[in-house]
Design a protein around this motif. Structure first.
Motif, PDB file in Angstrom:
ATOM      1  N   ARG A  24       0.840  -1.214   0.000  1.00  0.00           N
ATOM      2  CA  ARG A  24       0.000   0.000   0.000  1.00  0.00           C
ATOM      3  C   ARG A  24       0.867   1.252   0.000  1.00  0.00           C
ATOM      4  N   ARG A  25       1.879   1.260   0.849  1.00  0.00           N
ATOM      5  CA  ARG A  25       2.753   2.443   0.918  1.00  0.00           C
ATOM      6  C   ARG A  25       3.522   2.640  -0.387  1.00  0.00           C
ATOM      7  N   ALA A  26       4.113   1.573  -0.909  1.00  0.00           N
ATOM      8  CA  ALA A  26       4.922   1.684  -2.125  1.00  0.00           C
ATOM      9  C   ALA A  26       4.084   2.101  -3.325  1.00  0.00           C
ATOM     10  N   ALA A  27       2.835   1.631  -3.388  1.00  0.00           N
ATOM     11  CA  ALA A  27       1.959   1.936  -4.521  1.00  0.00           C
ATOM     12  C   ALA A  27       1.069   3.141  -4.270  1.00  0.00           C
ATOM     13  N   ASP A  28       1.183   3.745  -3.082  1.00  0.00           N
ATOM     14  CA  ASP A  28       0.377   4.907  -2.704  1.00  0.00           C
ATOM     15  C   ASP A  28      -1.119   4.605  -2.822  1.00  0.00           C
ATOM     16  N   ILE A  29      -1.518   3.427  -2.330  1.00  0.00           N
ATOM     17  CA  ILE A  29      -2.927   3.043  -2.328  1.00  0.00           C
ATOM     18  C   ILE A  29      -3.581   3.616  -1.081  1.00  0.00           C
ATOM     19  N   GLU A  30      -4.702   4.306  -1.276  1.00  0.00           N
ATOM     20  CA  GLU A  30      -5.424   4.914  -0.170  1.00  0.00           C
ATOM     21  C   GLU A  30      -6.848   4.372  -0.113  1.00  0.00           C
ATOM     22  N   ALA A  31      -7.486   4.527   1.036  1.00  0.00           N
ATOM     23  CA  ALA A  31      -8.886   4.122   1.186  1.00  0.00           C
ATOM     24  C   ALA A  31      -9.715   4.810   0.112  1.00  0.00           C
ATOM     25  N   GLY A  32     -10.602   4.077  -0.526  1.00  0.00           N
ATOM     26  CA  GLY A  32     -11.436   4.619  -1.595  1.00  0.00           C
ATOM     27  C   GLY A  32     -10.892   4.329  -2.982  1.00  0.00           C
ATOM     28  N   ASP A  33      -9.589   4.046  -3.101  1.00  0.00           N
ATOM     29  CA  ASP A  33      -9.035   3.671  -4.396  1.00  0.00           C
ATOM     30  C   ASP A  33      -9.614   2.324  -4.791  1.00  0.00           C
ATOM     31  N   LYS A  34      -9.630   2.054  -6.072  1.00  0.00           N
ATOM     32  CA  LYS A  34     -10.127   0.779  -6.574  1.00  0.00           C
ATOM     33  C   LYS A  34      -8.954  -0.002  -7.167  1.00  0.00           C
ATOM     34  N   LEU A  35      -9.068  -1.313  -7.125  1.00  0.00           N
ATOM     35  CA  LEU A  35      -8.091  -2.181  -7.774  1.00  0.00           C
ATOM     36  C   LEU A  35      -8.799  -2.871  -8.932  1.00  0.00           C
ATOM     37  N   ARG A  36      -8.269  -2.697 -10.138  1.00  0.00           N
ATOM     38  CA  ARG A  36      -8.845  -3.311 -11.335  1.00  0.00           C
ATOM     39  C   ARG A  36      -8.016  -4.555 -11.655  1.00  0.00           C
ATOM     40  N   TRP A  37      -8.653  -5.716 -11.594  1.00  0.00           N
ATOM     41  CA  TRP A  37      -7.988  -7.004 -11.758  1.00  0.00           C
ATOM     42  C   TRP A  37      -8.133  -7.467 -13.211  1.00  0.00           C
TER      43      TRP A  37
END
Length: 82
Positions: A24-37
């Protein structure tokens, strides 16, 4: 994403996963972001981060159409309805 960050997680009984903190830290993922698989034909799994955008319209300039409008009150207005 920063190179060299690797971690693993377990798929739980409801098929949910937790994104590890280091990822999460390395990719700068925050609450509310979406992950597209995406799974390619060769079985390669890729994940794209779709950032939650706040204030997407904040930089737009208002347009003078010659009459006063109020988006909060007029948001359900349909052209032709009066």
């Amino acid at each position: 994403m920063s190179r060299g960050v690797e971690d693993e997680t377990t798929v739980n009984d409801s098929y949910s996963v937790t994104v590890p903190a280091a990822v999460r830290r390395a990719a700068d993922i925050e609450a509310g972001d979406k992950l597209r698989w995406r799974v390619d034909e060769d079985g390669t799994l890729s994940i794209e981060i779709v950032k939650q955008r706040y204030g997407a319209f904040s930089e737009l300039e208002p347009v003078n159409i010659g009459e006063t409008t109020n988006a909060a009150e007029d948001h359900d207005f349909v052209a032709g309805d009066h």
